[in-house]
Design an enzyme around this catalytic site. Sequence first.
Site: not given
Lengths: 1116, 348
Positions: A389, A735, A391, A508, A644-645, A763-764
Amino acid sequence: MMKRFVYINDDSSQDLYCDNRISNRKYTLWNFLPKNLWEQFRRFMNQYFLLIACLQLWSLITPVNPASTWGPLIIIFAVSATKEAWDDYNRYLSDKQANEKEVWVVKDGIRKHIQAQDIHVGNIVWLRENDEVPCDLVLIGTSEPQGICYVETSALDGETDLKTRVVPLACIGLASEQLHIIKGVIECPNPDKDITRFDGNMRLFPPFIDNDLCPLTISNTLLQSCYLRNTEWACGVAKWLSIWLTIFSGNETKLGMSRGVPEPKLTAVDAMIDKLTGAIFLFQVVVVIVLGFAGNIWKDTEARKQWYVKYPEDGPWYELLVIPLRFELLCSIMIPISIKVSLDLVKGIYAKFIDWDEEMYDHDTRTPSHAANTAISEDLGQVEYILTDKTGTLTENKMIFRRCCINGVFYGNESGDALKDVQLLNAVANNVADVIRFVTIMTVCNTVIPIRSKSGTISYKAQSQDEDALVNAAARLHMVLISKNGSSLEINLNGSLIQYEILDILEFTSDRKRMSVVVKDCQDGKILLLSKGADEAILPCAYAGQQIRPFVDAVEQYAQLGLRTLCLGWRELKDDEYNEWSHAFKQARSTLVDREWKLAEVCQILEHDLEIIGVTAIEDRLQDGVPETIETLRQAGINFWMLTGDKQNTAIQIALLCNFISSEPKGQLLFINGKTEDEVLRSLERVLLTMRITSSEPKDLAFVVDGWALEIILKQYRAVFTELAILSRTAICCRVTPSQKAQLVELLKSCDYRTLAIGDGGNDVRMIQQADIGVGISGREGLQAARAADYSIGKFRFLKRLILVHGRYSYNRTAFLSQYSFYKSLLICFIQIFFSFFSGVSGTSLFNSISLMAYNVFYTSIPVLTVVLDKDLSEKTVMQNPQILLYCQAGRLLNPSTFAGWFGRSLYHALVVFLITVHAYADEKSEMEELSMVALSGCIWLQAFVVTIEMNSFTILQHLAIWGNFAAFYFINSLVSTIPSAGMYTIMFRLCRQPSYWITVVLIVAVGMGPVLALKYFRYTYRSSAINILQQAERSRGPIFSMGGLESQLKSLEKDVASLSTSQSKFRNSVYEPLLSASDPPPTSTRRSIGPATFDFLQPAQSRLSSSYSRNCKDN
Amino acid sequence: MNPRGDSTSGSDGAAEPRRKSKKPKYSRFTQQELPACKPLLTPAIVVTAFAFIGIIFIPIGLLSLSASGQVVEIVYQYDTDCIPEQLQNDKVAFIQSSTTNKTCTRTLTVPKNMEGPVHIYYELDNFYQNHRRYVKSRSDKQLRSKASETETTNCAPEATTSDGSVIVPCGLIAWSLFNDTYSFAVNSKIIEVNKKNIAWQSDKEHKFGSDVYPKNFQMGGLIGGAKLNASIPLSEQEDLIVWMRTAALPRFRKLYGRIETDLAANEQVTVTIQNNYNTYSFEGKKNLVLSTTSWIGGKNDFLGTAYLTIGSLCLFLAMGFIILYLLKPRTLGDPSYLSWNRNPDGHY
């Protein structure tokens, strides 16, 4: 969807649902034995040994006392059962503690103290500050007039910041006496595992008149194991009370449900050991069949003549089976019964070494590394792909506001810090409207909670690091968020107080990629919509006439610098527009089905025609040592993929900064993109072609793919992409969603690569669980990833040590231990087989039962366990020469050919022991017990020397174990030799007095070890492996040579497969090659103009952006 | 504190790491930093090791050989020799018949001086005392004490007589007790054969009971081997005790007795053999062995030869390594030898 109705404070409906007793226990007192045995016998090995043990009960066929198998079997079972029982007992204790905890509950209108386990669904529970929440609750009242309270959810998600929980509208303002008699009904779905969502409704009964359905969300609930906190808040309120209503209880709580036992992971080494075990099993079957045949033939031809054996003329029907079965039992020791226990033990120690490692202790967060999965350390040494990942993993996830662009004016470009930009400070001081608006959005549009300490300083608790950075930056710009009490919000701007009333928060979500708040300016009563979000989520919402070009440019520019960008926008709402929308919003909030989706839809209605006001740029610094770590691990032959997003440009910048990809001309980036399937396919094939051609060139190639293209690729062009994945050492996927991350891991796994996924956030989690090894960084985004992971570390740079030191040592040690286990079992088994040719192929055991049992369990198991301390190379050498990891990756130390070596060695040693023994102890000395003890001694001596010669380093423990075991052998046998009823009574003493015994044993060692030593020496000196050379270099203590030359040599030779194709330049021309350079960021404007203009076939950044806009709008 | 606990074993450590400092305690063991020596296979060490082995082994080999050489041994194979010419074709019938004369007298020449005590062994070949059926067919408990007389579970098929009474000692081993006898004379003067203390002292004291007397032994239809005097306890029946120490190999010698006097070189020893034991049905050989002993035991050149061979091989290897080292000197740990990157094993 199944629903349940919870009647508040109604004792009659209590028994519908289970009580609050929690039980994490796997066993009860009664089912422990059967259940545990059943679990243990699901393993093939255990079934096999049980079968052998049962066969041994048949005295006709057993060559040895059944105790020789039953003993070890029972010991092994007892060990694992005890471990299970101990774990379960601890679980029972902690359950008991939780169950018997006293809590205040309202019964019949009176508050009572009851045990936590007696809470029923519908009870009203009172909690004090710092109490732990005993079950999932819905908040119906607090001591605070605004109806809010704060909780800490670290036990659930590891986040230590406080979260606000609010009383649902219907209950606001109820006095505590009223709360004792409140009645009502809560409608909610059946319990599920999702700890981030709760969609329910509440309706109160008269006398509480509010007849409306009141929506409940996760912010109205409090989940089990959270803590009520708020010391700062509690100033002035002596006892802080909060009333909760039970909704779920016991094992139905969300925490209870999200606990799950993960599937055990199997390492490559385990798989190899299983394969080898299978091979040995087949070999054993062959031996048994051959010897069984031979035995039956010998019996019919020879044994009938041996009158003293008195074979009956006709035996029972199963007579033909007797001899094969005897050999089966005799050969059963071929598969070492101790290997499972030994492996479990050493694996546990490897894991402990990881936990204990001081160099992987993170001093900043004071977290040690932790190996949650103790069984897969070897795999660390065999990792081929690392999926990381960005971030929080590569970067610190410590956001600092660096630059901003307000209406086309760039701040902070010169100094690199907008907060020091005099222009900006002046603009704020002079109340420039746009700038003030911009800073206001930074201050207001968030979910940050300001907390005032006793000394008066204000600190912020934020769930999002970006928001934290923005609010702090705004404070430095003299717009200080002072307090947030329920819906009212106070700001101090240059000393004057401004108040806002928060009307709604449009939260969000990762789909929306933006958040908004609706606030009412208390000065002029205007209703404002303030929004912030990712550029592709905000810019399409701009009002029709606005020029968004400057903002796109700004975003581009910041992204090039590796900064995270957020776009800010706002618009004024008309009262009636807001009222109408607010109604729809309320409705959406109270739906039970698809609430999130409906909410998003309603939010969409409001978020349009925004006036885009500016772009913020936040820096997320690289963690210490990331580039070095990646460089080292890449040298070790590990391929890196970054998932990564984040935006493509940011991702590429970060990738450059961390040595992930090399800059031109050493490296080259290949982009896969496109909006439609055809475009994606064309792009993919082009990249693949380039990759194929360039793979012979010493060049770092990396492909870049974004989430949209990846979605199409994973659906349609998996095969092509798989080929690309194999060719490419580096990839950047931007993304991407959590599930895409997991899919990529799965894709690499399906190509039979060992994958390691490392990440820090929720998210990971899926990718971490999917990968062969999941590593979580216990970072700022909470512990979700670290909890799901097999290993949790504090910093990315520890990965180097985790893999190169712990992984490598574990692999080496397990490789030796497992092969040695087979070797020693085969050794004794071969001797038994040879002996059977001297005993009329009748299946007599040369060794007695005690010896056989002790051989497997003590003599040969204990010394080799000290292999956990063995180090072939020092940690420093490994770190300096990471290429050495290739040995582990390629499985060079444990594979069928090394195993064949050990097999051969055991055969040779068995021959040596047997032949020397029968010749030295021939004629008048050929007494069964003596001869067997001589052979056993020979084996033990050989074992000790084999361990010695294979061990690379000797600590005091190794000396103790090897030579102590030696002494123990003589001690134990002498002890047994004093028991008159034992078969080997006096044998050991007799032998020790015979010079020929010692001479024989020394001869066995010399003949057995001489060739091994000579061969090892020869290979060590004249056919040295890299490990040997490094060992020698280490010893000579000279400067450990420079890696530079070596590395280039390695690379050039690696790629020296095919001659360079002349046509490739043609292809390369047609590939986008940004002139990336890590050291000096080039002037962005020129870069941008060159990029898209020169290579127009390639998607220019601009059109890519617009494509994502259209996509976004379509989606919404 | 997190009293709700964590059911999964891993998570309890990760639950609240930030609150308490969980800094691992430093110790050399936990950091894997225990002082260690790393012996390397340098040429000096290896050559020294091999040379050392060679230098130690050759003298031991010579000593063993000379010890073995000092042993004087007379081996006489009598199984075919002791059957009259006319019965050679049907040896089994000869041995099984109760009427044939099985006495057989032969003269052996002493090759060298034999100092007393001279051990008398009988050597059987192709006799599988280690056969699984055979080796198990005994009852140690029964042999040890009178109380366990009925413990005959393993003794089948020689556990009880046909009428069900217990056989003592039971089992195939005892049943097949060797029953050839030897007597010796030099110059017509009978030499005493000492049959005392031929068994292990420990066996006599602890394995065979002094209150256990033979019972129903060799009473069945089929007579196996020797009979036992029912009035002597088992602990005194030394022939039985020796026989019941089963041999591990199909060729074995068992002690028959000792001649306490010396035998001079070239003396003629007359042996009178009662050839009773049936080895003919399985073509087993029977030898009579007279042998002296040395510190290494009986005559056995194996150890000496092996030591000499191994010793010289080691010296040879040591020399070979020295020559190899001189011819192809290698600097240990020279990075230019790091050749592994040239053969990445097809990994890529």
